[in-house]
Design an enzyme around this catalytic site. Structure first.
Site, PDB file in Angstrom:
ATOM      1  N   ARG A  68       0.814  -1.263  -0.378  1.00 44.97           N
ATOM      2  CA  ARG A  68      -0.099   0.069  -0.409  1.00 44.97           C
ATOM      3  C   ARG A  68       1.150   1.023   0.046  1.00 44.97           C
ATOM      4  O   ARG A  68       0.546   2.198  -0.954  1.00 44.97           O
ATOM      5  CB  ARG A  68      -0.462  -0.248   0.931  1.00 44.97           C
ATOM      6  CG  ARG A  68      -1.996  -1.210   1.364  1.00 44.97           C
ATOM      7  CD  ARG A  68      -3.161  -1.529   2.469  1.00 44.97           C
ATOM      8  NE  ARG A  68      -1.192  -1.540   3.130  1.00 44.97           N
ATOM      9  CZ  ARG A  68      -1.407  -3.782   2.664  1.00 44.97           C
ATOM     10  NH1 ARG A  68      -2.087  -4.359   1.752  1.00 44.97           N
ATOM     11  NH2 ARG A  68      -0.221  -4.527   2.863  1.00 44.97           N
ATOM     12  N   THR A  69       1.588   1.354   0.658  1.00 38.47           N
ATOM     13  CA  THR A  69       2.612   2.350   1.030  1.00 38.47           C
ATOM     14  C   THR A  69       3.713   2.500  -0.571  1.00 38.47           C
ATOM     15  O   THR A  69       3.345   3.879  -1.317  1.00 38.47           O
ATOM     16  CB  THR A  69       3.359   2.622   2.423  1.00 38.47           C
ATOM     17  OG1 THR A  69       2.481   2.237   3.700  1.00 38.47           O
ATOM     18  CG2 THR A  69       4.217   3.724   2.641  1.00 38.47           C
ATOM     19  N   LYS A 100      26.426  -4.566  -1.910  1.00 36.64           N
ATOM     20  CA  LYS A 100      27.666  -4.909  -2.360  1.00 36.64           C
ATOM     21  C   LYS A 100      28.937  -4.136  -0.828  1.00 36.64           C
ATOM     22  O   LYS A 100      29.888  -3.391  -1.071  1.00 36.64           O
ATOM     23  CB  LYS A 100      28.223  -3.816  -3.474  1.00 36.64           C
ATOM     24  CG  LYS A 100      28.205  -4.027  -4.632  1.00 36.64           C
ATOM     25  CD  LYS A 100      29.044  -3.361  -6.132  1.00 36.64           C
ATOM     26  CE  LYS A 100      28.122  -3.960  -7.204  1.00 36.64           C
ATOM     27  NZ  LYS A 100      28.730  -3.353  -8.706  1.00 36.64           N
ATOM     28  N   ARG A 121      12.184   3.986   3.037  1.00 33.69           N
ATOM     29  CA  ARG A 121      11.207   2.544   3.765  1.00 33.69           C
ATOM     30  C   ARG A 121      12.349   1.676   4.422  1.00 33.69           C
ATOM     31  O   ARG A 121      12.915   0.987   3.574  1.00 33.69           O
ATOM     32  CB  ARG A 121      10.050   1.820   3.590  1.00 33.69           C
ATOM     33  CG  ARG A 121       9.706   0.794   4.783  1.00 33.69           C
ATOM     34  CD  ARG A 121       8.068   0.176   4.820  1.00 33.69           C
ATOM     35  NE  ARG A 121       6.831   0.901   4.725  1.00 33.69           N
ATOM     36  CZ  ARG A 121       6.011   0.306   4.798  1.00 33.69           C
ATOM     37  NH1 ARG A 121       6.133  -0.770   4.768  1.00 33.69           N
ATOM     38  NH2 ARG A 121       4.711   1.368   5.475  1.00 33.69           N
ATOM     39  N   HIS A 149       5.782   6.406  10.848  1.00 37.04           N
ATOM     40  CA  HIS A 149       5.342   6.262  10.110  1.00 37.04           C
ATOM     41  C   HIS A 149       4.470   7.386   9.663  1.00 37.04           C
ATOM     42  O   HIS A 149       3.367   7.460   9.784  1.00 37.04           O
ATOM     43  CB  HIS A 149       4.499   5.003   9.777  1.00 37.04           C
ATOM     44  CG  HIS A 149       4.152   4.176   8.155  1.00 37.04           C
ATOM     45  ND1 HIS A 149       4.201   5.640   7.484  1.00 37.04           N
ATOM     46  CD2 HIS A 149       3.539   3.292   8.159  1.00 37.04           C
ATOM     47  CE1 HIS A 149       4.403   4.509   6.180  1.00 37.04           C
ATOM     48  NE2 HIS A 149       3.385   3.735   6.720  1.00 37.04           N
TER      49      HIS A 149
END
Length: 323
Positions: A68-69, A100, A121, A149
């Site tokens: 969703r986000t 890496k 995120r 959030h």
């Protein structure tokens, strides 16, 4: 007439700013975001083509699973006429390393030169701040571990406004994982701007962190802590449900001991205050019965859709591109 466009003076409140924590947002900024989201939602409803972010690029950096986000941010950017470059999660890409071994700070330093705004995120608390420290362009926190959030909390407030016409004076019950849940950690800091009474409903192991509860009380917010769900819904205007998040627990045993603590079903809805709305940041597991979906106040799918205009507002405001 439609929703009004923010004025140039108002837009200066967020231009060039990072959005890392709900705690950092002023009431004036909060009101601006709500106003701008309504302006963009009106444009979407009336199918107006937007070019506010034409020629701009958003970096969508998701080092943790998200549906969703991530999709709503990417849809928001595209609805504004902008473009998106994406990094999705892989087992190798954690907060301080890429495949890496490069640090997040160095990676952001490079990516910042490609884009106009960065959305990140991470499963690690503090990752968004680390990205913001490295970047010259605005960074928006799409969730950092058990931390914050803020964009979810903003769409939660927007949903309450749309469902009830106001937020001021509402009594909000927050249910479930209040210890690890970053959505509730963010939401309470926005609710306090409106003087909302709050009821924290959880098993003892998942109580809201004491520092948050104490801070709210020090600022004059009425906070009640309980494990009695039915008593809470009998007086709440909003029930905000969270899932018990397996990925946040230090051990499987601790998760198993609390995973089915509360289930919102028809029996719970039957004793709820008339007109109560049910919100949930999604995804749900079994904490809301499917039968509750037919309840008029079940707002969680409408809530998810509100993520697009809210994130459109944030992208345009932070880059100064509301046209």
């Amino acid at each position: 007439m439609g929703a009004p466009k923010p004025t140039p003076e108002e837009m200066e409140l967020l231009k060039g700013q990072d959005v890392l924590s709900a705690r950092d947002l002023s009431f004036e900024q909060l009101q601006l975001i709500m106003k701008t989201a309504a302006y963009y939602e009106d444009a979407l409803v009336n199918k107006r083509r937007l070019y506010d972010m034409d020629g701009k690029i958003m970096a969508s950096l998701f080092f943790e699973p998200s549906t969703r986000t991530r999709l709503s941010f990417e849809a928001a950017m595209q609805r504004l006429g902008g473009n998106v470059i994406t990094v999705s999660e892989t087992p190798q890409m954690q907060i301080s390393s890429t495949a890496k071994g490069e640090t997040l700070y160095d990676a952001i330093k490079v990516i910042d030169g490609y884009v106009d705004v960065i959305v990140v995120r991470s499963p690690i608390k503090g990752a968004a701040q680390e990205a913001a420290d490295a970047a010259d362009h605005p960074v928006i926190n799409a969730g950092d571990g058990t931390g914050q959030h803020p964009t979810q909390a903003l769409l939660d407030i927007y949903t309450i406004i749309k469902e009830h016409g106001r937020v001021e004076g509402m009594k909000v019950a927050l249910l479930g994982d209040l210890k690890y849940g970053r959505t509730v950690h963010s939401l309470v800091y926005l609710l306090k701007h409106y003087g909302c009474d709050m009821i924290f409903v959880s098993p003892p192991q998942l109580k809201m962190p004491e520092e948050i509860t104490a801070e709210l009380r020090e600022e004059g917010i009425k906070v009640e802590e309980t494990d009695d769900l039915k008593a809470a819904v009998a007086e709440a205007d909003i029930l905000y449900v969270t899932r018990i998040q397996r990925e946040r627990f230090p051990s499987q045993e601790e998760y198993e001991s609390v995973k089915d603590s509360y289930i919102v079903n028809d029996q719970v809805v039957a004793v709820a205050k008339k007109g109560m709305s049910i919100l949930h940041p999604l995804p749900r597991v079994n904490e809301i019965a499917v039968s509750v979906d037919s309840y008029t106040g079940a707002a969680y799918f409408r809530q998810a859709h509100n993520g697009v205009p809210i994130r459109m507002a944030l992208l345009a405001l932070t880059t100064g591109n509301v046209r």
